[in-house]
Design a protein around this motif. Structure first.
Motif, PDB file in Angstrom:
ATOM      1  N   GLU A  98       1.040  -0.949   0.409  1.00  0.00           N
ATOM      2  CA  GLU A  98       0.229   0.006   0.193  1.00  0.00           C
ATOM      3  C   GLU A  98       0.852   1.160   0.117  1.00  0.00           C
ATOM      4  OE1 GLU A  98      -3.245   0.398  -0.489  1.00  0.00           O
ATOM      5  OE2 GLU A  98      -3.744  -1.418  -0.708  1.00  0.00           O
ATOM      6  N   ASP A  99       2.077   1.264   0.415  1.00  0.00           N
ATOM      7  CA  ASP A  99       3.113   2.530   0.228  1.00  0.00           C
ATOM      8  C   ASP A  99       3.632   2.367  -1.007  1.00  0.00           C
ATOM      9  OD1 ASP A  99       2.649   3.298   3.064  1.00  0.00           O
ATOM     10  OD2 ASP A  99       4.135   0.245   4.207  1.00  0.00           O
ATOM     11  N   ILE A 100       3.850   1.848  -1.877  1.00  0.00           N
ATOM     12  CA  ILE A 100       4.228   1.441  -2.606  1.00  0.00           C
ATOM     13  C   ILE A 100       3.284   2.571  -3.509  1.00  0.00           C
ATOM     14  CG2 ILE A 100       5.156   0.723  -5.280  1.00  0.00           C
ATOM     15  CD1 ILE A 100       6.255   0.191  -2.377  1.00  0.00           C
ATOM     16  N   ASP A 101       4.125   4.174  -4.612  1.00  0.00           N
ATOM     17  CA  ASP A 101       2.799   4.714  -4.774  1.00  0.00           C
ATOM     18  C   ASP A 101       4.192   6.294  -4.663  1.00  0.00           C
ATOM     19  OD1 ASP A 101       0.455   6.754  -5.162  1.00  0.00           O
ATOM     20  OD2 ASP A 101      -0.796   5.329  -3.719  1.00  0.00           O
ATOM     21  N   THR A 102       3.244   7.179  -5.670  1.00  0.00           N
ATOM     22  CA  THR A 102       3.978   8.731  -5.736  1.00  0.00           C
ATOM     23  C   THR A 102       3.592   9.382  -4.708  1.00  0.00           C
ATOM     24  OG1 THR A 102       3.570   8.158  -7.923  1.00  0.00           O
ATOM     25  CG2 THR A 102       3.978  10.671  -7.401  1.00  0.00           C
ATOM     26  N   TYR A 103       4.662   9.806  -4.208  1.00  0.00           N
ATOM     27  CA  TYR A 103       4.558  11.143  -3.401  1.00  0.00           C
ATOM     28  C   TYR A 103       4.761  12.611  -3.847  1.00  0.00           C
ATOM     29  CZ  TYR A 103       4.135   7.335   0.175  1.00  0.00           C
ATOM     30  OH  TYR A 103       3.777   5.449   0.546  1.00  0.00           O
ATOM     31  N   ARG A 104       4.559  13.757  -2.858  1.00  0.00           N
ATOM     32  CA  ARG A 104       4.166  15.033  -3.792  1.00  0.00           C
ATOM     33  C   ARG A 104       4.990  15.969  -1.822  1.00  0.00           C
ATOM     34  NH1 ARG A 104       0.998  18.234  -7.720  1.00  0.00           N
ATOM     35  NH2 ARG A 104       2.272  16.587  -9.323  1.00  0.00           N
ATOM     36  N   CYS A 105       6.044  15.981  -2.099  1.00  0.00           N
ATOM     37  CA  CYS A 105       6.522  17.190  -1.643  1.00  0.00           C
ATOM     38  C   CYS A 105       5.779  18.699  -1.785  1.00  0.00           C
ATOM     39  CB  CYS A 105       8.066  17.374  -1.144  1.00  0.00           C
ATOM     40  SG  CYS A 105       8.542  18.621   0.293  1.00  0.00           S
ATOM     41  N   VAL A 106       4.406  19.205  -0.291  1.00  0.00           N
ATOM     42  CA  VAL A 106       4.582  20.656  -1.408  1.00  0.00           C
ATOM     43  C   VAL A 106       5.444  21.613  -0.471  1.00  0.00           C
ATOM     44  CG1 VAL A 106       2.418  22.487  -1.106  1.00  0.00           C
ATOM     45  CG2 VAL A 106       2.643  19.959  -1.734  1.00  0.00           C
ATOM     46  N   VAL A 107       5.739  22.641  -1.171  1.00  0.00           N
ATOM     47  CA  VAL A 107       6.682  23.999  -0.111  1.00  0.00           C
ATOM     48  C   VAL A 107       5.764  24.853  -0.790  1.00  0.00           C
ATOM     49  CG1 VAL A 107       8.426  25.286   0.383  1.00  0.00           C
ATOM     50  CG2 VAL A 107       9.226  22.657   0.175  1.00  0.00           C
ATOM     51  N   LYS A 108       4.960  25.564   0.759  1.00  0.00           N
ATOM     52  CA  LYS A 108       4.048  26.534   0.204  1.00  0.00           C
ATOM     53  C   LYS A 108       4.303  27.983   0.802  1.00  0.00           C
ATOM     54  CE  LYS A 108      -1.060  27.650  -0.743  1.00  0.00           C
ATOM     55  NZ  LYS A 108      -2.118  27.256  -1.304  1.00  0.00           N
ATOM     56  N   ASP A 109       4.380  29.163   0.850  1.00  0.00           N
ATOM     57  CA  ASP A 109       4.371  30.491   1.457  1.00  0.00           C
ATOM     58  C   ASP A 109       2.844  30.926   1.536  1.00  0.00           C
ATOM     59  OD1 ASP A 109       5.184  32.570   2.806  1.00  0.00           O
ATOM     60  OD2 ASP A 109       4.675  33.796   0.755  1.00  0.00           O
ATOM     61  N   CYS A 110       2.132  31.153   3.677  1.00  0.00           N
ATOM     62  CA  CYS A 110       1.401  31.304   3.371  1.00  0.00           C
ATOM     63  C   CYS A 110       0.948  32.356   2.979  1.00  0.00           C
ATOM     64  CB  CYS A 110       0.690  31.213   4.613  1.00  0.00           C
ATOM     65  SG  CYS A 110       2.210  32.361   5.999  1.00  0.00           S
ATOM     66  N   CYS A 111       1.134  33.514   2.780  1.00  0.00           N
ATOM     67  CA  CYS A 111       1.132  35.057   2.540  1.00  0.00           C
ATOM     68  C   CYS A 111       1.044  35.221   1.751  1.00  0.00           C
ATOM     69  CB  CYS A 111       2.577  36.088   3.266  1.00  0.00           C
ATOM     70  SG  CYS A 111       2.134  36.545   4.249  1.00  0.00           S
ATOM     71  N   THR A 112       2.184  34.492   0.431  1.00  0.00           N
ATOM     72  CA  THR A 112       1.858  35.030  -1.273  1.00  0.00           C
ATOM     73  C   THR A 112       1.088  33.753  -2.181  1.00  0.00           C
ATOM     74  OG1 THR A 112       3.898  33.957  -1.774  1.00  0.00           O
ATOM     75  CG2 THR A 112       4.290  36.183  -0.833  1.00  0.00           C
ATOM     76  N   ASN A 113       1.533  32.342  -1.774  1.00  0.00           N
ATOM     77  CA  ASN A 113       0.843  31.489  -2.426  1.00  0.00           C
ATOM     78  C   ASN A 113       2.072  31.172  -3.332  1.00  0.00           C
ATOM     79  OD1 ASN A 113      -1.013  30.983  -0.719  1.00  0.00           O
ATOM     80  ND2 ASN A 113      -2.728  31.962  -2.276  1.00  0.00           N
ATOM     81  N   LYS A 114       2.350  31.155  -3.090  1.00  0.00           N
ATOM     82  CA  LYS A 114       4.237  30.860  -3.994  1.00  0.00           C
ATOM     83  C   LYS A 114       4.510  29.778  -3.252  1.00  0.00           C
ATOM     84  CE  LYS A 114       6.768  35.233  -4.684  1.00  0.00           C
ATOM     85  NZ  LYS A 114       8.088  35.636  -3.993  1.00  0.00           N
ATOM     86  N   LYS A 115       4.900  28.656  -4.718  1.00  0.00           N
ATOM     87  CA  LYS A 115       4.560  27.243  -3.924  1.00  0.00           C
ATOM     88  C   LYS A 115       6.020  26.270  -5.706  1.00  0.00           C
ATOM     89  CE  LYS A 115       1.164  25.572  -5.266  1.00  0.00           C
ATOM     90  NZ  LYS A 115      -0.802  24.397  -5.144  1.00  0.00           N
ATOM     91  N   GLU A 116       6.237  25.419  -4.202  1.00  0.00           N
ATOM     92  CA  GLU A 116       6.928  24.308  -4.961  1.00  0.00           C
ATOM     93  C   GLU A 116       6.259  23.086  -4.773  1.00  0.00           C
ATOM     94  OE1 GLU A 116      11.987  23.379  -6.573  1.00  0.00           O
ATOM     95  OE2 GLU A 116      11.234  25.251  -5.498  1.00  0.00           O
ATOM     96  N   GLU A 117       7.017  22.007  -5.840  1.00  0.00           N
ATOM     97  CA  GLU A 117       5.586  20.835  -5.222  1.00  0.00           C
ATOM     98  C   GLU A 117       7.196  19.643  -5.669  1.00  0.00           C
ATOM     99  OE1 GLU A 117       1.877  22.001  -6.138  1.00  0.00           O
ATOM    100  OE2 GLU A 117       2.493  20.984  -7.668  1.00  0.00           O
ATOM    101  N   MET A 118       7.143  19.026  -5.202  1.00  0.00           N
ATOM    102  CA  MET A 118       8.381  17.946  -5.517  1.00  0.00           C
ATOM    103  C   MET A 118       7.825  16.776  -5.500  1.00  0.00           C
ATOM    104  SD  MET A 118      11.555  19.944  -3.298  1.00  0.00           S
ATOM    105  CE  MET A 118      10.031  20.512  -2.733  1.00  0.00           C
ATOM    106  N   ASP A 119       8.103  15.825  -6.825  1.00  0.00           N
ATOM    107  CA  ASP A 119       7.321  14.679  -6.620  1.00  0.00           C
ATOM    108  C   ASP A 119       8.487  13.471  -6.615  1.00  0.00           C
ATOM    109  OD1 ASP A 119       4.856  15.840  -7.280  1.00  0.00           O
ATOM    110  OD2 ASP A 119       4.728  14.962  -9.365  1.00  0.00           O
ATOM    111  N   VAL A 120       7.959  12.273  -5.582  1.00  0.00           N
ATOM    112  CA  VAL A 120       8.676  11.009  -5.441  1.00  0.00           C
ATOM    113  C   VAL A 120       8.399   9.567  -5.517  1.00  0.00           C
ATOM    114  CG1 VAL A 120      10.198  10.326  -4.054  1.00  0.00           C
ATOM    115  CG2 VAL A 120       9.843  12.290  -3.472  1.00  0.00           C
TER     116      VAL A 120
END
Length: 277
Positions: A98-120
């Motif tokens: 069940e753990d074999i999957d695609t994961y995404r780390c989301v980095v997001k600023d609460c003020c500007t909504n600037k965001k970067e996403e990294m998939d694993v």
């Protein structure tokens, strides 16, 4: 100091002052620790992946993980644990299917909504032609990983194999059987539910309509095209070279011509291939 002031604002009911804070901070997100794009594990292994970021000229961003994106289609996935500030760790004590999957780390600023996403992609070794993961003995080994057609051909060679291509009705039926067996049992396959096509080794990239097997460079004499295929679609002239490579539908064994740059799973021909009686 910022968090002390923030709590003070909230405690005095001055939440309306918070947007003013955001106007003061217009910096950029700096990624400090980027997780790998792919992690190969065995069932039972431990996984610990760190994702960390810093705010240059602004507060440190939120960091969190989501699971179940699936490749090749849009889906938000499931949040994995709490939202952290600056750093978050994806931790799996003992990997199960069940753990074999695609994961995404989301980095997001609460003020500007600037965001970067990294998939694993967390995946197990594909063990292409071995009787593992309950797939059973196969003559054609599917690999559940996205590659374009050229990369798929090379990936089979890197395994010491050749990309599969059926020469007749019986071989096509066996190929379909083995793909289906892998799809319903292999841990890496479940996230490809929205991907119906698998690469095989036929192409007409040298001369339109002259379909050849990549392994032998011989003209193909037996075909199993889907209805209305091949159509050499150009997607409104966006791809003037047309569709030059063959994929097999994993549900019915029919073929389709497709763009060489599309990324799909692929299937290799196992050593000493012989049709079952």
């Amino acid at each position: 100091m910022f968090w002390v002031l923030l709590l003070s604002f909230i405690g005095t009911g001055a939440a309306s002052n918070l947007p003013g804070y955001c106007t003061l901070y217009k910096g950029e997100i700096e990624i400090l620790k980027r997780p790998p794009r792919k992690v190969e594990v065995n069932l039972g292994d431990t996984v610990s992946l760190v994702c960390a970021a810093h705010g240059n000229g602004m507060a440190d961003p939120y960091v969190y993980w989501i699971k179940g994106l699936g490749p090749g289609f849009e889906e938000k996935g499931k949040h994995m644990g709490p939202v952290a500030v600056g750093k978050s760790t994806l931790f799996i004590e003992k990997v199960t299917e069940e753990d074999i999957d695609t994961y995404r780390c989301v980095v997001k600023d609460c003020c500007t909504n600037k965001k970067e996403e990294m998939d694993v992609d967390v995946l197990v070794p594909d063990e292409t032609c071995k009787d593992v993961y309950g797939v059973g003995a196969v003559l054609y080994g599917a690999t559940w990983e996205f590659k374009n057609w050229t990369a798929a051909v090379q990936a089979c060679k890197d395994k010491g194999l050749q990309i599969a291509f059926p020469k007749n009705k019986d071989e096509n039926a066996q190929l379909l059987h083995d793909i289906k067996a892998s799809f319903i049992t292999h841990p890496n396959a479940k996230k490809y539910a929205h991907e119906n096509w698998v690469w095989i080794g036929g192409h007409d990239s040298h001369e339109e309509g002259q379909w050849k097997e990549i392994k032998t460079n011989e003209l193909i004499t037996w075909f199993n095209w889907e209805w209305s295929q091949p159509d050499n679609w150009t997607k409104g002239n966006q791809h003037q070279e047309g569709q030059d490579c063959i994929g097999i539908r994993r549900t019915n064994g029919k073929w389709d011509d497709s763009f060489i740059h599309h990324e799909r799973p692929y299937v290799c021909e196992c050593p000493d291939k012989k049709l079952k009686n």
